[in-house]
Design a protein around this motif. Structure first.
Motif, PDB file in Angstrom:
ATOM      1  N   LEU A  17       0.821  -1.212   0.000  1.00 22.59           N
ATOM      2  CA  LEU A  17       0.000   0.000   0.000  1.00 22.59           C
ATOM      3  C   LEU A  17       0.857   1.266   0.000  1.00 22.59           C
ATOM      4  O   LEU A  17       0.526   2.238  -0.681  1.00 22.59           O
ATOM      5  CB  LEU A  17      -0.951  -0.009   1.195  1.00 22.59           C
ATOM      6  CG  LEU A  17      -2.058  -1.079   1.144  1.00 22.59           C
ATOM      7  CD1 LEU A  17      -2.867  -1.065   2.428  1.00 22.59           C
ATOM      8  CD2 LEU A  17      -2.949  -0.890  -0.081  1.00 22.59           C
ATOM      9  N   ALA A  18       1.960   1.253   0.738  1.00 21.83           N
ATOM     10  CA  ALA A  18       2.852   2.412   0.768  1.00 21.83           C
ATOM     11  C   ALA A  18       3.471   2.650  -0.603  1.00 21.83           C
ATOM     12  O   ALA A  18       3.545   3.794  -1.082  1.00 21.83           O
ATOM     13  CB  ALA A  18       3.936   2.216   1.820  1.00 21.83           C
ATOM     14  N   LEU A  19       3.913   1.582  -1.256  1.00 21.08           N
ATOM     15  CA  LEU A  19       4.524   1.723  -2.576  1.00 21.08           C
ATOM     16  C   LEU A  19       3.483   2.123  -3.616  1.00 21.08           C
ATOM     17  O   LEU A  19       3.762   2.945  -4.498  1.00 21.08           O
ATOM     18  CB  LEU A  19       5.213   0.419  -2.987  1.00 21.08           C
ATOM     19  CG  LEU A  19       6.487   0.084  -2.211  1.00 21.08           C
ATOM     20  CD1 LEU A  19       6.920  -1.348  -2.496  1.00 21.08           C
ATOM     21  CD2 LEU A  19       7.601   1.064  -2.538  1.00 21.08           C
ATOM     22  N   ALA A  20       2.284   1.576  -3.520  1.00 19.41           N
ATOM     23  CA  ALA A  20       1.221   1.900  -4.475  1.00 19.41           C
ATOM     24  C   ALA A  20       0.803   3.364  -4.345  1.00 19.41           C
ATOM     25  O   ALA A  20       0.468   4.014  -5.342  1.00 19.41           O
ATOM     26  CB  ALA A  20       0.024   0.984  -4.263  1.00 19.41           C
ATOM     27  N   ALA A  21       0.837   3.903  -3.138  1.00 15.88           N
ATOM     28  CA  ALA A  21       0.450   5.291  -2.914  1.00 15.88           C
ATOM     29  C   ALA A  21       1.503   6.260  -3.434  1.00 15.88           C
ATOM     30  O   ALA A  21       1.197   7.416  -3.716  1.00 15.88           O
ATOM     31  CB  ALA A  21       0.219   5.528  -1.425  1.00 15.88           C
ATOM     32  N   ASP A  22       2.741   5.800  -3.585  1.00 19.59           N
ATOM     33  CA  ASP A  22       3.839   6.668  -4.009  1.00 19.59           C
ATOM     34  C   ASP A  22       3.622   7.178  -5.435  1.00 19.59           C
ATOM     35  O   ASP A  22       3.748   8.358  -5.696  1.00 19.59           O
ATOM     36  CB  ASP A  22       5.165   5.918  -3.885  1.00 19.59           C
ATOM     37  CG  ASP A  22       6.360   6.827  -4.049  1.00 19.59           C
ATOM     38  OD1 ASP A  22       6.333   7.711  -4.924  1.00 19.59           O
ATOM     39  OD2 ASP A  22       7.329   6.648  -3.300  1.00 19.59           O
ATOM     40  N   GLY A  23       3.312   6.286  -6.361  1.00 19.96           N
ATOM     41  CA  GLY A  23       3.044   6.681  -7.732  1.00 19.96           C
ATOM     42  C   GLY A  23       4.263   7.027  -8.569  1.00 19.96           C
ATOM     43  O   GLY A  23       4.135   7.363  -9.732  1.00 19.96           O
ATOM     44  N   GLU A  24       5.436   6.969  -8.015  1.00 27.08           N
ATOM     45  CA  GLU A  24       6.669   7.276  -8.736  1.00 27.08           C
ATOM     46  C   GLU A  24       7.101   6.077  -9.582  1.00 27.08           C
ATOM     47  O   GLU A  24       6.910   4.931  -9.191  1.00 27.08           O
ATOM     48  CB  GLU A  24       7.792   7.610  -7.755  1.00 27.08           C
ATOM     49  CG  GLU A  24       7.544   8.840  -6.914  1.00 27.08           C
ATOM     50  CD  GLU A  24       7.854  10.119  -7.665  1.00 27.08           C
ATOM     51  OE1 GLU A  24       8.773  10.111  -8.505  1.00 27.08           O
ATOM     52  OE2 GLU A  24       7.175  11.113  -7.401  1.00 27.08           O
ATOM     53  N   MET A  25       7.722   6.349 -10.707  1.00 27.47           N
ATOM     54  CA  MET A  25       8.247   5.273 -11.557  1.00 27.47           C
ATOM     55  C   MET A  25       9.380   4.527 -10.863  1.00 27.47           C
ATOM     56  O   MET A  25       9.625   3.360 -11.128  1.00 27.47           O
ATOM     57  CB  MET A  25       8.732   5.827 -12.897  1.00 27.47           C
ATOM     58  CG  MET A  25       7.611   6.204 -13.836  1.00 27.47           C
ATOM     59  SD  MET A  25       6.512   4.809 -14.221  1.00 27.47           S
ATOM     60  CE  MET A  25       7.597   3.723 -15.086  1.00 27.47           C
ATOM     61  N   ALA A  26      10.060   5.189  -9.955  1.00 27.45           N
ATOM     62  CA  ALA A  26      11.190   4.572  -9.254  1.00 27.45           C
ATOM     63  C   ALA A  26      10.753   3.409  -8.374  1.00 27.45           C
ATOM     64  O   ALA A  26      11.570   2.571  -8.016  1.00 27.45           O
ATOM     65  CB  ALA A  26      11.925   5.605  -8.411  1.00 27.45           C
ATOM     66  N   VAL A  27       9.484   3.352  -8.036  1.00 25.73           N
ATOM     67  CA  VAL A  27       9.010   2.267  -7.173  1.00 25.73           C
ATOM     68  C   VAL A  27       8.308   1.164  -7.959  1.00 25.73           C
ATOM     69  O   VAL A  27       7.721   0.260  -7.370  1.00 25.73           O
ATOM     70  CB  VAL A  27       8.069   2.784  -6.048  1.00 25.73           C
ATOM     71  CG1 VAL A  27       8.773   3.769  -5.163  1.00 25.73           C
ATOM     72  CG2 VAL A  27       6.785   3.341  -6.610  1.00 25.73           C
ATOM     73  N   ALA A  28       8.377   1.209  -9.284  1.00 25.88           N
ATOM     74  CA  ALA A  28       7.682   0.218 -10.108  1.00 25.88           C
ATOM     75  C   ALA A  28       8.136  -1.210  -9.799  1.00 25.88           C
ATOM     76  O   ALA A  28       7.308  -2.097  -9.595  1.00 25.88           O
ATOM     77  CB  ALA A  28       7.859   0.524 -11.589  1.00 25.88           C
ATOM     78  N   VAL A  29       9.437  -1.435  -9.756  1.00 30.02           N
ATOM     79  CA  VAL A  29       9.948  -2.786  -9.489  1.00 30.02           C
ATOM     80  C   VAL A  29       9.670  -3.198  -8.043  1.00 30.02           C
ATOM     81  O   VAL A  29       9.165  -4.304  -7.812  1.00 30.02           O
ATOM     82  CB  VAL A  29      11.449  -2.901  -9.844  1.00 30.02           C
ATOM     83  CG1 VAL A  29      12.020  -4.229  -9.369  1.00 30.02           C
ATOM     84  CG2 VAL A  29      11.635  -2.748 -11.350  1.00 30.02           C
ATOM     85  N   PRO A  30       9.948  -2.342  -7.044  1.00 32.30           N
ATOM     86  CA  PRO A  30       9.589  -2.727  -5.679  1.00 32.30           C
ATOM     87  C   PRO A  30       8.084  -2.979  -5.519  1.00 32.30           C
ATOM     88  O   PRO A  30       7.681  -3.870  -4.766  1.00 32.30           O
ATOM     89  CB  PRO A  30      10.044  -1.538  -4.827  1.00 32.30           C
ATOM     90  CG  PRO A  30      11.131  -0.909  -5.614  1.00 32.30           C
ATOM     91  CD  PRO A  30      10.730  -1.098  -7.048  1.00 32.30           C
TER      92      PRO A  30
END
Length: 88
Positions: A17-30
């Motif tokens: 949920l934390a990563l999904a809320a970020d919305g940045e491309m940098a978190v796509a793989v995580p």
């Protein structure tokens, strides 16, 4: 059915949920890794199915019928350091 450890499952949900809320491309793989972890923990194929399974596991009657067994490698039946407990 194998039921994941509630604390581990909660950590996986929180991370997703934390990563999904970020919305940045940098978190796509995580984010993909977190989604995969949720699917593995819940035995599902999609994040939507995983989150539905999490809701079912959190429901009041979900803990009924759970058994705990210790996985051992020796014949003595005692668990050694590093062995894990499975909940099914």
């Amino acid at each position: 059915m194998i039921v994941p450890n509630p604390a581990v499952l909660q950590q996986a949900v929180d991370r997703y949920l934390a990563l999904a809320a970020d919305g940045e491309m940098a978190v796509a793989v995580p984010l993909q890794n977190a989604a995969y972890t949720l699917c593995v923990l819940t035995g599902t194929r999609t994040v939507e199915e995983a989150m539905a399974a999490v809701r079912l596991l959190d429901s009041p009657g979900a803990s009924r019928g759970r058994r705990t067994a210790t996985v051992t490698s020796g014949s003595s039946g005692e668990s050694a350091p590093g062995e894990r407990e499975l909940v099914s």
